[in-house]
Design a protein around this motif. Structure first.
Motif, PDB file in Angstrom:
ATOM      1  N   LYS A 183       0.970  -0.984   0.143  1.00 35.29           N
ATOM      2  CA  LYS A 183      -0.315  -0.047  -0.037  1.00 35.29           C
ATOM      3  C   LYS A 183       1.345   1.448  -0.610  1.00 35.29           C
ATOM      4  N   LEU A 184       1.959   1.511   0.854  1.00 36.62           N
ATOM      5  CA  LEU A 184       3.168   2.566   0.952  1.00 36.62           C
ATOM      6  C   LEU A 184       4.096   2.127  -0.529  1.00 36.62           C
ATOM      7  N   GLY A 185       4.200   0.958  -1.296  1.00 34.01           N
ATOM      8  CA  GLY A 185       4.777   1.379  -1.831  1.00 34.01           C
ATOM      9  C   GLY A 185       6.816   0.708  -1.333  1.00 34.01           C
ATOM     10  N   ILE A 186       6.787   0.792  -0.670  1.00 29.81           N
ATOM     11  CA  ILE A 186       7.727   0.018  -0.328  1.00 29.81           C
ATOM     12  C   ILE A 186       8.753  -1.080   0.316  1.00 29.81           C
ATOM     13  N   LYS A 187       9.767  -1.455   0.613  1.00 25.35           N
ATOM     14  CA  LYS A 187      10.295  -3.146   1.529  1.00 25.35           C
ATOM     15  C   LYS A 187       9.771  -2.540   2.951  1.00 25.35           C
ATOM     16  N   VAL A 188      10.209  -3.506   3.551  1.00 21.56           N
ATOM     17  CA  VAL A 188      10.247  -3.695   5.210  1.00 21.56           C
ATOM     18  C   VAL A 188      12.001  -2.481   5.416  1.00 21.56           C
ATOM     19  N   GLY A 189      11.618  -1.837   6.289  1.00 15.85           N
ATOM     20  CA  GLY A 189      13.361  -0.971   6.652  1.00 15.85           C
ATOM     21  C   GLY A 189      13.717  -0.303   5.386  1.00 15.85           C
ATOM     22  N   GLU A 190      12.686   0.416   4.546  1.00 17.86           N
ATOM     23  CA  GLU A 190      12.851   1.594   3.442  1.00 17.86           C
ATOM     24  C   GLU A 190      11.861   2.546   4.342  1.00 17.86           C
ATOM     25  N   PRO A 191      11.764   3.925   3.925  1.00 15.85           N
ATOM     26  CA  PRO A 191      11.143   5.353   4.759  1.00 15.85           C
ATOM     27  C   PRO A 191      10.519   5.584   3.019  1.00 15.85           C
ATOM     28  N   THR A 192       8.831   5.344   2.965  1.00 16.59           N
ATOM     29  CA  THR A 192       8.049   6.405   1.588  1.00 16.59           C
ATOM     30  C   THR A 192       9.117   7.583   1.707  1.00 16.59           C
ATOM     31  N   ALA A 193       9.317   7.565   0.332  1.00 16.60           N
ATOM     32  CA  ALA A 193       9.862   8.535  -0.861  1.00 16.60           C
ATOM     33  C   ALA A 193       9.656  10.179   0.375  1.00 16.60           C
ATOM     34  N   ASP A 194       8.211  10.170   1.198  1.00 16.84           N
ATOM     35  CA  ASP A 194       8.093  11.731   1.890  1.00 16.84           C
ATOM     36  C   ASP A 194       9.160  11.181   2.982  1.00 16.84           C
ATOM     37  N   GLY A 195       9.103  10.360   3.219  1.00 17.25           N
ATOM     38  CA  GLY A 195       9.626  10.418   4.575  1.00 17.25           C
ATOM     39  C   GLY A 195       8.918   9.958   5.728  1.00 17.25           C
ATOM     40  N   LEU A 196       7.269   9.943   5.116  1.00 17.10           N
ATOM     41  CA  LEU A 196       6.489  10.002   6.531  1.00 17.10           C
ATOM     42  C   LEU A 196       6.070   8.438   6.630  1.00 17.10           C
ATOM     43  N   PHE A 197       6.855   7.297   6.765  1.00 18.52           N
ATOM     44  CA  PHE A 197       5.744   5.902   6.173  1.00 18.52           C
ATOM     45  C   PHE A 197       7.660   5.328   6.632  1.00 18.52           C
ATOM     46  N   GLU A 198       7.679   4.421   7.439  1.00 18.00           N
ATOM     47  CA  GLU A 198       8.370   3.281   7.568  1.00 18.00           C
ATOM     48  C   GLU A 198       8.048   2.250   7.714  1.00 18.00           C
ATOM     49  N   VAL A 199       7.577   0.518   7.594  1.00 19.26           N
ATOM     50  CA  VAL A 199       7.005  -0.862   8.420  1.00 19.26           C
ATOM     51  C   VAL A 199       8.477  -0.814   9.167  1.00 19.26           C
ATOM     52  N   ARG A 200       8.935  -2.106  10.239  1.00 15.95           N
ATOM     53  CA  ARG A 200       9.221  -2.893  10.637  1.00 15.95           C
ATOM     54  C   ARG A 200       9.490  -3.863  11.544  1.00 15.95           C
ATOM     55  N   GLY A 201       9.964  -5.161  11.547  1.00  7.60           N
ATOM     56  CA  GLY A 201       9.135  -6.201  12.463  1.00  7.60           C
ATOM     57  C   GLY A 201      10.360  -6.403  13.246  1.00  7.60           C
ATOM     58  N   VAL A 202       9.446  -6.544  14.415  1.00  8.20           N
ATOM     59  CA  VAL A 202      10.036  -6.768  16.080  1.00  8.20           C
ATOM     60  C   VAL A 202       9.509  -7.737  16.784  1.00  8.20           C
ATOM     61  N   GLU A 203      10.345  -7.531  17.794  1.00 12.40           N
ATOM     62  CA  GLU A 203      10.397  -9.107  19.227  1.00 12.40           C
ATOM     63  C   GLU A 203       9.272  -7.961  19.763  1.00 12.40           C
ATOM     64  N   CYS A 204       8.661  -9.802  20.675  1.00 16.14           N
ATOM     65  CA  CYS A 204       7.346  -9.126  21.153  1.00 16.14           C
ATOM     66  C   CYS A 204       7.651  -7.836  22.007  1.00 16.14           C
ATOM     67  N   LEU A 205       6.588  -7.330  21.853  1.00 17.07           N
ATOM     68  CA  LEU A 205       5.695  -6.083  22.354  1.00 17.07           C
ATOM     69  C   LEU A 205       4.546  -6.457  23.644  1.00 17.07           C
ATOM     70  N   GLY A 206       4.863  -7.510  23.857  1.00 16.19           N
ATOM     71  CA  GLY A 206       3.833  -7.669  25.159  1.00 16.19           C
ATOM     72  C   GLY A 206       2.211  -8.097  25.217  1.00 16.19           C
ATOM     73  N   ALA A 207       1.848  -8.315  24.352  1.00 16.00           N
ATOM     74  CA  ALA A 207       0.277  -8.168  24.133  1.00 16.00           C
ATOM     75  C   ALA A 207       0.286  -9.272  23.423  1.00 16.00           C
ATOM     76  N   CYS A 208       0.132 -10.271  23.488  1.00 14.19           N
ATOM     77  CA  CYS A 208      -0.605 -11.407  22.659  1.00 14.19           C
ATOM     78  C   CYS A 208      -1.284 -11.516  22.486  1.00 14.19           C
ATOM     79  N   GLY A 209      -2.390 -11.784  23.835  1.00 15.22           N
ATOM     80  CA  GLY A 209      -3.508 -11.097  23.358  1.00 15.22           C
ATOM     81  C   GLY A 209      -4.633 -10.382  22.277  1.00 15.22           C
ATOM     82  N   TYR A 210      -3.490  -9.043  22.131  1.00 24.56           N
ATOM     83  CA  TYR A 210      -4.514  -8.786  21.161  1.00 24.56           C
ATOM     84  C   TYR A 210      -3.426  -9.014  19.605  1.00 24.56           C
ATOM     85  N   ALA A 211      -3.101  -9.906  19.409  1.00 23.54           N
ATOM     86  CA  ALA A 211      -2.941  -9.685  18.215  1.00 23.54           C
ATOM     87  C   ALA A 211      -3.578 -10.332  16.775  1.00 23.54           C
ATOM     88  N   PRO A 212      -3.019 -10.195  15.872  1.00 27.23           N
ATOM     89  CA  PRO A 212      -2.062  -9.355  15.089  1.00 27.23           C
ATOM     90  C   PRO A 212      -1.798  -7.740  15.623  1.00 27.23           C
TER      91      PRO A 212
END
Length: 176
Positions: free
Chosen positions: A113-142
């Motif tokens: 949707k944003l036209g990017i790959k994981v770990g790279e910002p959008t051309a306008d610098g507004l968005f980035e997508v990153r995968g991270v380890e556990c955020l401690g909210a497993c009951g609210y997944a995803p």
């Protein structure tokens, strides 16, 4: 893999030095290194949410430790950024409960949707997508973290709405 060296203006203000000294004062003189994590947070917050090599060197100098000791910490923790990042960082939890509930598909969808790959910002610098380890909210997944806030029970529709809300300025990131 080729690494790009990003230039960063280093602005260690008197206010920032005072805050760093306050953090260091919480620890015995021979344990100054213990202040490293909170000091890095303060310095990163004051420098557009990322830490250049030169800035890490400055932190090492202030805390009186070796630069490699700072590099080790910054490269280990995902909360420290070694390059400019998107203003809105979509940090998707990638541990088992979120994966079992479709987070990988949501990450792919968001990137497409944003036209990017994981770990790279959008051309306008507004968005980035990153995968991270556990955020401690497993009951609210995803789920994901956006700034200081959790976004839970995610769907494609919720991701679409988050993107629109960010674009429209409805998502306010906390200034530290």
């Amino acid at each position: 893999m080729e690494r790009t060296h990003h230039k960063q203006e280093i602005n260690i203000t008197e206010t920032l030095i005072n805050r760093i000294n306050e953090l260091i004062s919480y620890y015995p003189e021979d344990k100054r290194k213990s202040a490293l994590l909170p000091v890095l947070h303060e310095v990163q917050d004051a420098h557009d949410n990322w830490l250049s090599i030169e800035l890490m060197d400055k932190v090492a100098e202030i805390i009186q430790i070796k630069p490699i000791e700072v590099y080790e910490v910054v490269s280990f923790y995902t909360m420290y950024n070694q390059r400019p990042i998107g203003k809105y960082m979509f940090e998707f939890c990638q541990t088992s409960p979120c994966c079992l509930n479709g987070v990988e598909d949501l990450m792919d969808y968001t990137c497409e949707k944003l036209g990017i790959k994981v770990g790279e910002p959008t051309a306008d610098g507004l968005f980035e997508v990153r995968g991270v380890e556990c955020l401690g909210a497993c009951g609210y997944a995803p789920m994901m973290q956006l700034g200081d806030f959790y976004k839970e029970h995610l769907t494609k529709e919720k991701v679409d709405q988050l993107i629109e809300d960010c674009k429209d300025g409805k998502i306010v990131l906390l200034d530290k």
